[in-house]
Design an enzyme around this catalytic site. Sequence first.
Site, PDB file in Angstrom:
ATOM      1  CG  ASP A   1     -60.800  28.922   3.670  1.00 17.25           C
ATOM      2  OD1 ASP A   1     -59.780  28.311   3.183  1.00 17.25           O
ATOM      3  OD2 ASP A   1     -62.016  29.853   2.691  1.00 17.25           O
TER       4      ASP A   1
ATOM      5  CB  THR B   1     -45.738  33.219   6.984  1.00 21.96           C
ATOM      6  OG1 THR B   1     -46.211  34.319   6.224  1.00 21.96           O
ATOM      7  CG2 THR B   1     -44.148  33.032   6.460  1.00 21.96           C
TER       8      THR B   1
END
Length: 209
Positions: free
Chosen positions: A200, A108
């Site tokens: 990341d 999400t």
Amino acid sequence: MKQVTVVDHPLVQHKLTIMRDKETSTASFRRLLREISHLLCYEATRELAMTTKTIETPLMEMEAPTIAGKKLVFASILRAGNGLLEGMLDLVPSARVAHVGLYRDPETFEAVEYYFKAPEDLQNRLVIAVDPMLATANSAILAIEKLKERGAHNLRFVALLASPEGVKTFTEAHPDVPIITAAIDEKLNEKNYIIPGLGDAGDRMYGTK
Ligand code: PRP
Ligand code: URA
């Protein structure tokens, strides 16, 4: 202070380029993040209120400049924020520290809170939140909300890299919080990673995947 400051100093840009390179080792990545955080901290604290105090040099008494007010608070958005925090503390060793534990849900992209600990009296202090990456800005927006709920109202946000989408969303949500960053990249990809970016940040700092 401007709402968005991009620190385009040659040293910052040179070090950031090395950090972006996928061949850069974990050790070098961590060291460079710490070095850049010194330079970002320098910008983020440029407008601190000053006062004077009387000191004696070996030659005479003088009224010398010193930072006014209560100690700063650095708020590290875990876990990658700690890479910036360490360098900020090198420059302001007396700062208080808040930790805001958040991770980005991979489906999400909402920020999920797992930890929060902050000094009591945030309302009296400049609070500088730090996180290397401002991507969708969900994490940064939630972290600032949590700090405001605890009384902070004089805030700044320091990021190494930002996306144009993240800057827009963040400045709409928190128009009172200036952003200081080393670069605003091209865009987010379909997985909401900053591109070209550096990957990341947490994984590159700690050698995880
Ligand atoms: C990364 C980064 C930010 C966040 C940015 O953290 O350090 O906190 O993603 O993304 P956003 O702007 O879309 O919210 P991550 O959730 O990977 O956690 P980590 O620091 O523990 O690696
Ligand atoms: N978090 C990261 O660490 N990198 C990105 O590009 C986006 C979110």
